[in-house]
Motif scaffolding. Structure first.
Motif, PDB file in Angstrom:
ATOM      1  N   ASP A   1       0.816  -1.209   0.000  1.00 35.44           N
ATOM      2  CA  ASP A   1       0.000   0.000   0.000  1.00 35.44           C
ATOM      3  C   ASP A   1       0.855   1.268   0.000  1.00 35.44           C
ATOM      4  O   ASP A   1       0.328   2.365   0.124  1.00 35.44           O
ATOM      5  CB  ASP A   1      -0.962  -0.005   1.187  1.00 35.44           C
ATOM      6  CG  ASP A   1      -0.243   0.075   2.508  1.00 35.44           C
ATOM      7  OD1 ASP A   1       0.995  -0.010   2.498  1.00 35.44           O
ATOM      8  OD2 ASP A   1      -0.909   0.217   3.545  1.00 35.44           O
ATOM      9  N   GLY A   2       2.141   1.111  -0.168  1.00 32.93           N
ATOM     10  CA  GLY A   2       2.987   2.285  -0.310  1.00 32.93           C
ATOM     11  C   GLY A   2       3.469   2.860   0.999  1.00 32.93           C
ATOM     12  O   GLY A   2       4.405   3.641   1.018  1.00 32.93           O
ATOM     13  N   GLY A   3       2.789   2.503   2.091  1.00 34.52           N
ATOM     14  CA  GLY A   3       3.214   3.029   3.373  1.00 34.52           C
ATOM     15  C   GLY A   3       4.410   2.263   3.897  1.00 34.52           C
ATOM     16  O   GLY A   3       4.695   1.162   3.451  1.00 34.52           O
ATOM     17  N   ARG A   4       5.092   2.858   4.869  1.00 31.94           N
ATOM     18  CA  ARG A   4       6.228   2.144   5.432  1.00 31.94           C
ATOM     19  C   ARG A   4       5.729   1.073   6.380  1.00 31.94           C
ATOM     20  O   ARG A   4       4.641   1.182   6.947  1.00 31.94           O
ATOM     21  CB  ARG A   4       7.157   3.123   6.126  1.00 31.94           C
ATOM     22  CG  ARG A   4       6.533   3.690   7.370  1.00 31.94           C
ATOM     23  CD  ARG A   4       7.376   4.709   8.071  1.00 31.94           C
ATOM     24  NE  ARG A   4       6.541   5.361   9.063  1.00 31.94           N
ATOM     25  CZ  ARG A   4       6.296   4.846  10.251  1.00 31.94           C
ATOM     26  NH1 ARG A   4       6.810   3.687  10.602  1.00 31.94           N
ATOM     27  NH2 ARG A   4       5.524   5.494  11.105  1.00 31.94           N
ATOM     28  N   ARG A   5       6.526   0.040   6.529  1.00 35.35           N
ATOM     29  CA  ARG A   5       6.170  -1.021   7.470  1.00 35.35           C
ATOM     30  C   ARG A   5       6.357  -0.503   8.890  1.00 35.35           C
ATOM     31  O   ARG A   5       7.290   0.269   9.145  1.00 35.35           O
ATOM     32  CB  ARG A   5       7.060  -2.241   7.243  1.00 35.35           C
ATOM     33  CG  ARG A   5       6.910  -2.909   5.897  1.00 35.35           C
ATOM     34  CD  ARG A   5       5.640  -3.702   5.844  1.00 35.35           C
ATOM     35  NE  ARG A   5       4.671  -3.037   4.971  1.00 35.35           N
ATOM     36  CZ  ARG A   5       3.369  -3.202   5.053  1.00 35.35           C
ATOM     37  NH1 ARG A   5       2.869  -3.954   5.999  1.00 35.35           N
ATOM     38  NH2 ARG A   5       2.577  -2.618   4.225  1.00 35.35           N
ATOM     39  N   PRO A   6       5.500  -0.939   9.808  1.00 32.47           N
ATOM     40  CA  PRO A   6       5.662  -0.444  11.178  1.00 32.47           C
ATOM     41  C   PRO A   6       6.926  -0.983  11.824  1.00 32.47           C
ATOM     42  O   PRO A   6       7.331  -2.121  11.569  1.00 32.47           O
ATOM     43  CB  PRO A   6       4.425  -0.977  11.882  1.00 32.47           C
ATOM     44  CG  PRO A   6       3.958  -2.110  11.054  1.00 32.47           C
ATOM     45  CD  PRO A   6       4.338  -1.803   9.657  1.00 32.47           C
TER      46      PRO A   6
ATOM     47  N   GLU B   1       5.860  -0.783  17.375  1.00 31.87           N
ATOM     48  CA  GLU B   1       5.075   0.414  17.064  1.00 31.87           C
ATOM     49  C   GLU B   1       3.583   0.117  17.093  1.00 31.87           C
ATOM     50  O   GLU B   1       2.788   0.920  17.568  1.00 31.87           O
ATOM     51  CB  GLU B   1       5.486   0.933  15.698  1.00 31.87           C
ATOM     52  CG  GLU B   1       4.961   2.333  15.429  1.00 31.87           C
ATOM     53  CD  GLU B   1       5.327   2.820  14.059  1.00 31.87           C
ATOM     54  OE1 GLU B   1       6.316   2.329  13.500  1.00 31.87           O
ATOM     55  OE2 GLU B   1       4.597   3.681  13.548  1.00 31.87           O
ATOM     56  N   ARG B   2       3.243  -1.052  16.565  1.00 31.97           N
ATOM     57  CA  ARG B   2       1.826  -1.402  16.547  1.00 31.97           C
ATOM     58  C   ARG B   2       1.288  -1.497  17.959  1.00 31.97           C
ATOM     59  O   ARG B   2       0.199  -1.013  18.257  1.00 31.97           O
ATOM     60  CB  ARG B   2       1.619  -2.748  15.868  1.00 31.97           C
ATOM     61  CG  ARG B   2       1.846  -2.685  14.405  1.00 31.97           C
ATOM     62  CD  ARG B   2       1.451  -3.981  13.783  1.00 31.97           C
ATOM     63  NE  ARG B   2       1.938  -4.053  12.425  1.00 31.97           N
ATOM     64  CZ  ARG B   2       1.460  -4.883  11.523  1.00 31.97           C
ATOM     65  NH1 ARG B   2       0.518  -5.724  11.860  1.00 31.97           N
ATOM     66  NH2 ARG B   2       1.930  -4.891  10.310  1.00 31.97           N
TER      67      ARG B   2
END
Lengths: 415, 346
Positions: free
Chosen positions: A11-16, A20-21
């Motif tokens: 989805d283009g976002g960086r991986r957490p 972080e989650r």
């Protein structure tokens, strides 16, 4: 049939990042700048909580208490703190009773309570109010944050040498607990000094502040457990009456939410790949011995545990022990009236270690029901004033909602 | 039978039936006979003076106007110019005009001679309005069986009866705001309504706690919305504002081959409110799916949708461009609005 592995769409976002989650999931927000400021709200004080006239009022927690409560993890992100300007709680009948008992307990005789009740009936918030009251009365407060984390088996553990049956230490979790004790009780601990000599690895000269003692292990999990025990022995040290103020000891409040996790086998495995009972973990053993009365609190104080009804593991022995204790206490109060005391199913194995913790003469079982209509009115008034509820409050609406929420179960009222 | 062509030319000058037709009705005329000739000049006579007069615009006044003017001079009560004069009155008593009348009226005239019979009552159908105003006949039922507002309805009911009709959203399954309900079902995937409801509650609580939006004057929202700092206090209104502001007014229907040469004709079709909202939500969801994630959490999709709603209100969303483009196409094809498919053409 298409069994080809599907390509994952990016989805283009960086991986957490690692953790972080979880940080996002467990983030607790206790303020909402959009909410209206309630001008006439009173500040909660130790004297105000004991006052019966304040039942039905919503009171704001003082800022210093809020910081301490945050440090001990009393606010949960499942509670509705994030919708209001400042964290405030409803003073209900049970709150006043609890506060009065705590004040009694400060005089020497410790109390031991388990809060039970329906889902969303306010057990955790009552525990929070007890913690807040203890903070305002300058007690030392030790709250076991997340009971689940202590037994879920995600952190390091090790058998403690020369123990039979084998007990296990949890260094990382002990260090976390010490950190929260230091953060929450900094003021009071810095005023007290050590009165005992301790064994290595705790090497501190007598007369050092308890804060210094606790801080020894906040960054060093290896010595966390000995430091914790040293701190506890200092806190439960009964000084002679003519001792200087620095050697006097305040009452201690020991608390935990979601007690069921402590009263069943844990997720840890022993060297023989056998499940370790939660009571074999040293931290939990410490709590359960305090709750059962095996460990005394000579300077007064309280041990309070709250049950949790959603997302809990089954703990049949605990439920039976609580139901039995409640029935016996009810029979004692009723005097003469027949009360059914539940009996254990003989074809099932009773967890004796759990059952033994709840002597009806020692541990009081407090059942929380719904709030009264006056209390419901008070809290709804607060919701309207903070802009959460855009309705005109009429007694008919209060009555309707009070009935709909199962006779005032506060969490249902909130919906 | 009347000649249809003549009939058509006659009705071209006809007025609708006046409520007060006592004179006509007394003559027991058929519908055709009560048609009136409009005194068109009566209304335009005032404004006509302002207009520049041509060589042949100064014609004789209408008969009724002439009669009215004469009556004014003589002090009599002339015909009412505002009402128009029935044709029958104009030709009344003028035998020489009879031959010049249209055939329907000639036939009519012969049939409307007073009947020779001695019937003492009228057979004209009673008008509907009279029927409606008739007083109701007293009922033979005992008064307790007739529902009346004077009797208390709540006798025998402990807590009283609810006032009917019940207010909206009292039904358990429709207790949410209609727009919340619509958006929730549009959020739903794989029929999992409770997941959708959870996401919806996340979105609303995000709108409640997020900082107030900074409006963009270039992207005007629906008129009459509250100031932005009040929006977070009413998240449903916040959501409604976002959706209604970008809901398109029309959709474009493509009629195959209707533009000639095998080309499709683009026809703007107006949408109802619910349809507009649906389109807006679908656009928002599509835009939200394209948003980059902010590190995965359990409510990531709901988080993205909530961010997109805020972006719409702040005018940053790509949905605005989409809406404007659709409206541009609709405006350029506005001449196709009334297009109907020709029968027999493919």
């Amino acid at each position: 049939l298409n069994i080809k592995k599907k390509e994952r769409k990016d989805d283009g976002g960086r991986r957490p990042a690692v953790g972080e989650r979880k940080a996002q999931r467990t983030r607790v927000v206790i303020s909402n700048t959009n909410a209206l400021n309630v001008p006439d709200i009173e500040l909660m004080t130790a004297e105000g909580v004991v006052d019966e006239n304040n039942v039905g009022k919503v009171m704001a927690l003082p800022v210093t208490t809020v910081d301490s409560l945050r440090a001990v993890g009393a606010f949960k992100n499942t509670q509705g703190w994030k919708f209001f300007r400042t964290p405030s709680t409803l003073i209900r009948k049970e709150t006043v009773e609890m506060a009065r008992k705590l004040d009694e307990a400060a005089k020497g005789e410790a109390i031991r309570q388990v809060l039970i009740g329906e889902k969303k009936s306010g057990k955790s918030v009552l525990l929070l109010q007890a913690l807040a009251h203890a903070f305002m009365r300058d007690w030392v407060v030790i709250n076991y944050r997340e009971a689940r984390e202590l037994t879920m088996g995600f952190t390091d553990y090790a058998p403690i040498p020369n123990t039979d049956p084998t007990r296990y230490s949890q260094p990382a979790l002990t260090a976390t607990l010490l950190t929260s004790i230091v953060q929450a009780n900094r003021d009071i601990l810095s005023k007290l000094t050590t009165a005992l000599t301790h064994n290595p690895p705790v090497t501190l000269p007598q007369g050092t502040s308890l804060l210094r003692l606790a801080e020894l292990a906040t960054n060093d999990p290896d010595i966390a457990l000995p430091v914790f025990h040293a701190l506890w022995s200092e806190l439960t040290y009964k000084p002679p009456a003519d001792a200087p103020p620095a050697s006097q000891r305040p009452p201690v409040l020991l608390a935990v939410d979601a007690l069921a996790h402590f009263m069943r086998p844990s997720a840890y495995l022993s060297a023989d790949a056998q499940t370790i009972h939660a009571h074999d973990l040293d931290l939990i053993q410490h709590f359960s011995s305090c709750l059962s009365g095996a460990s005394a609190l000579p300077n007064g104080g309280a041990v309070i545990a709250a049950m949790n009804n959603s997302d809990v593991p089954s703990a049949k022995s605990l439920n039976f022990a609580l139901a039995r204790a409640e029935a016996i206490q009810k029979a004692k109060k009723a005097e003469g009236e027949a009360v059914d005391v539940p009996t254990w199913n003989p074809y099932e194995e009773l967890d004796e270690r759990v059952f033994g913790c709840f002597d009806p003469a020692v541990v009081e079982v407090v059942r929380l029901g719904g709030v009264s209509k006056e209390e419901a009115r008070g809290v709804m008034d607060y919701w309207i004033k903070s802009g959460m509820c855009r309705k005109e409050m009429r007694s008919k609406m209060v009555n309707e909602l009070w009935t709909l929420s199962g006779r005032g179960v506060i969490g249902e009222l909130e919906r | 039978m009347a000649n249809p062509r003549i009939f058509r030319s006659f009705t071209a000058i006809a007025l609708p039936i006046r409520p007060q037709t006592a004179r006509c009705a007394s003559q027991r005329l058929a519908p055709v006979s009560i048609q009136c000739r409009r005194s068109t000049r009566a209304s335009s006579s005032n404004s006509g003076e302002k207009r520049p007069k041509g060589p042949d615009t100064d014609s004789l006044p209408h008969v009724s106007e002439e009669a009215a003017a004469t009556a004014k001079i003589t002090g009599d009560k002339g015909p009412d110019i505002q009402q128009g004069t029935p044709v029958q009155e104009v030709i009344k008593g003028k035998k020489e005009l009879h031959d010049k009348l249209p055939k329907v009226m000639q036939d009519e005239k012969s049939s409307t001679e007073p009947p020779s019979g001695t019937r003492s009552f009228s057979t004209v159908a009673r008008r509907q309005e009279d029927l409606q105003t008739l007083p109701s006949t007293p009922s033979s039922l005992p008064p307790t069986l007739i529902p009346s507002s004077s009797l208390p309805l709540s006798t025998g009911v402990k807590f009283g009866t609810p006032t009917l009709p019940l207010p909206p959203q009292t039904h358990l399954k429709h207790r949410d705001d209609p727009i919340v309900q619509q958006v929730t079902t549009l959020l739903m995937r794989h029929g999992k309504l409770s997941v959708a409801q959870h996401n919806m509650s996340f979105i609303l609580s995000h709108l409640r706690t997020a900082p107030p939006p900074k409006l963009n004057p270039a992207r005007p929202l629906v008129a009459g919305h509250p100031p932005p700092h009040q929006l977070p206090l009413d998240p449903v209104m916040y959501l409604t504002l976002a959706i209604d502001s970008i809901g398109p007014l029309v959709r474009i229907r493509s009629q195959k081959g209707a533009a000639g040469g095998g080309q499709a004709l683009q026809i703007p079709v107006p949408l109802r409110q619910r349809q507009r909202r649906r389109q807006a939500v679908m656009w928002i969801l599509a835009a939200a799916e394209k948003r980059a994630g902010k590190g995965g959490t359990k409510n990531m999709f709901a988080q993205k949708v909530a961010d997109e709603v805020v972006a719409v209100v702040e005018g940053r969303s790509s949905v605005w461009e989409r809406r404007n483009q659709l409206h541009r196409i609709a405006v350029s094809n506005r001449s196709n609005v009334g297009y109907k498919k020709q029968p027999g053409r493919r």
